[in-house]
Design a protein around this motif. Structure first.
Motif, PDB file in Angstrom:
ATOM      1  N   UNK A  18       1.413  -1.032  -0.165  1.00  0.00           N
ATOM      2  CA  UNK A  18      -0.591   0.277   0.374  1.00  0.00           C
ATOM      3  C   UNK A  18       0.864   1.585   0.249  1.00  0.00           C
ATOM      4  N   UNK A  19       2.005   1.410   0.745  1.00  0.00           N
ATOM      5  CA  UNK A  19       2.478   2.201   0.951  1.00  0.00           C
ATOM      6  C   UNK A  19       3.502   2.593  -0.514  1.00  0.00           C
ATOM      7  N   UNK A  20       3.928   1.174  -1.245  1.00  0.00           N
ATOM      8  CA  UNK A  20       4.131   1.646  -2.920  1.00  0.00           C
ATOM      9  C   UNK A  20       3.661   1.978  -3.421  1.00  0.00           C
ATOM     10  N   UNK A  21       2.416   1.633  -3.319  1.00  0.00           N
ATOM     11  CA  UNK A  21       1.396   2.232  -4.376  1.00  0.00           C
ATOM     12  C   UNK A  21       0.531   3.881  -4.005  1.00  0.00           C
ATOM     13  N   UNK A  22       0.797   3.799  -3.007  1.00  0.00           N
ATOM     14  CA  UNK A  22       0.162   5.293  -2.242  1.00  0.00           C
ATOM     15  C   UNK A  22       1.201   6.516  -1.773  1.00  0.00           C
ATOM     16  N   UNK A  23       1.603   7.343  -2.344  1.00  0.00           N
ATOM     17  CA  UNK A  23       2.224   8.558  -1.679  1.00  0.00           C
ATOM     18  C   UNK A  23       2.043   8.967  -0.198  1.00  0.00           C
ATOM     19  N   UNK A  24       0.728   9.323  -0.688  1.00  0.00           N
ATOM     20  CA  UNK A  24      -0.119   8.982   0.591  1.00  0.00           C
ATOM     21  C   UNK A  24       0.143   8.284   1.841  1.00  0.00           C
ATOM     22  N   UNK A  25       0.057   7.219   1.531  1.00  0.00           N
ATOM     23  CA  UNK A  25      -0.433   6.495   2.273  1.00  0.00           C
ATOM     24  C   UNK A  25       1.307   6.466   2.908  1.00  0.00           C
ATOM     25  N   UNK A  26       2.372   6.236   2.149  1.00  0.00           N
ATOM     26  CA  UNK A  26       3.517   6.166   3.305  1.00  0.00           C
ATOM     27  C   UNK A  26       3.932   7.110   3.977  1.00  0.00           C
ATOM     28  N   UNK A  27       3.642   8.390   2.973  1.00  0.00           N
ATOM     29  CA  UNK A  27       3.761  10.176   4.419  1.00  0.00           C
ATOM     30  C   UNK A  27       3.008   9.443   5.491  1.00  0.00           C
ATOM     31  N   UNK A  28       2.223   8.743   5.303  1.00  0.00           N
ATOM     32  CA  UNK A  28       1.160   8.505   6.860  1.00  0.00           C
ATOM     33  C   UNK A  28       2.126   7.831   7.610  1.00  0.00           C
ATOM     34  N   UNK A  29       2.192   6.315   7.006  1.00  0.00           N
ATOM     35  CA  UNK A  29       3.382   5.945   7.793  1.00  0.00           C
ATOM     36  C   UNK A  29       3.894   6.454   8.338  1.00  0.00           C
ATOM     37  N   UNK A  30       5.122   6.589   7.532  1.00  0.00           N
ATOM     38  CA  UNK A  30       6.272   7.600   8.180  1.00  0.00           C
ATOM     39  C   UNK A  30       6.055   8.717   9.129  1.00  0.00           C
ATOM     40  N   UNK A  31       5.022   9.544   8.810  1.00  0.00           N
ATOM     41  CA  UNK A  31       4.243  10.771  10.456  1.00  0.00           C
ATOM     42  C   UNK A  31       4.452   9.737  11.418  1.00  0.00           C
ATOM     43  N   UNK A  32       3.060   8.390  11.284  1.00  0.00           N
ATOM     44  CA  UNK A  32       3.382   7.814  11.826  1.00  0.00           C
ATOM     45  C   UNK A  32       4.336   7.447  13.364  1.00  0.00           C
ATOM     46  N   UNK A  33       5.541   6.712  11.987  1.00  0.00           N
ATOM     47  CA  UNK A  33       6.122   5.945  12.639  1.00  0.00           C
ATOM     48  C   UNK A  33       7.633   7.531  13.546  1.00  0.00           C
ATOM     49  N   UNK A  34       7.483   8.682  12.571  1.00  0.00           N
ATOM     50  CA  UNK A  34       7.921   9.282  13.756  1.00  0.00           C
ATOM     51  C   UNK A  34       7.157  10.101  14.373  1.00  0.00           C
ATOM     52  N   UNK A  35       6.332  10.350  14.703  1.00  0.00           N
ATOM     53  CA  UNK A  35       5.656  10.511  15.952  1.00  0.00           C
ATOM     54  C   UNK A  35       6.353   9.252  17.042  1.00  0.00           C
ATOM     55  N   UNK A  36       5.724   7.853  16.639  1.00  0.00           N
ATOM     56  CA  UNK A  36       6.324   6.998  18.015  1.00  0.00           C
ATOM     57  C   UNK A  36       7.508   7.065  18.180  1.00  0.00           C
TER      58      UNK A  36
END
Length: 106
Positions: A18-36
């Motif tokens: 999903x992250x590869x298919x959607x840059x927005x999804x990838x950004x969301x995952x990165x932001x979540x991991x950044x917050x964590x």
């Protein structure tokens, strides 16, 4: 325990397709991991502050103990010197009395 945020090969954990298919999804995952990661860093910072405070208290306690010991040693040294001076004076006094007695006996 902590989970690694990145796999050894550098790819994100989670739904990678999903992250590869959607840059927005990838950004969301990165932001979540950044917050964590930020939360994890803050938790560790708080732990380190506590450890530092404990170490400072322990150092202060040991410093006070060392000062008290040094003061005690100094007081003991002064008492020993005073006792030595008193003993020397008594010895002189006894020697003088002995000398007077010897002169009287002559």
């Amino acid at each position: 325990g902590r989970r690694p945020l990145l796999r050894d090969d550098g790819l994100l954990s989670g739904d990678e397709e999903t992250a590869r298919d959607s840059p927005a999804r990838r950004l969301s995952i990165l932001e979540g991991e950044h917050e964590e990661l930020k939360k994890q860093v803050e938790t560790e910072r708080v732990e380190l502050v506590k450890v530092r405070a404990n170490l400072e208290m322990e150092c202060e306690r040991r410093l006070q103990e060392a000062r008290a010991l040094a003061e005690s040693v100094q007081e003991s040294r002064q008492r020993a010197l005073a006792a030595e001076e008193a003993a020397n004076q008594q010895s002189k006094d006894a020697s003088n009395r002995l000398q007077l007695l010897q002169e009287r006996l002559r």
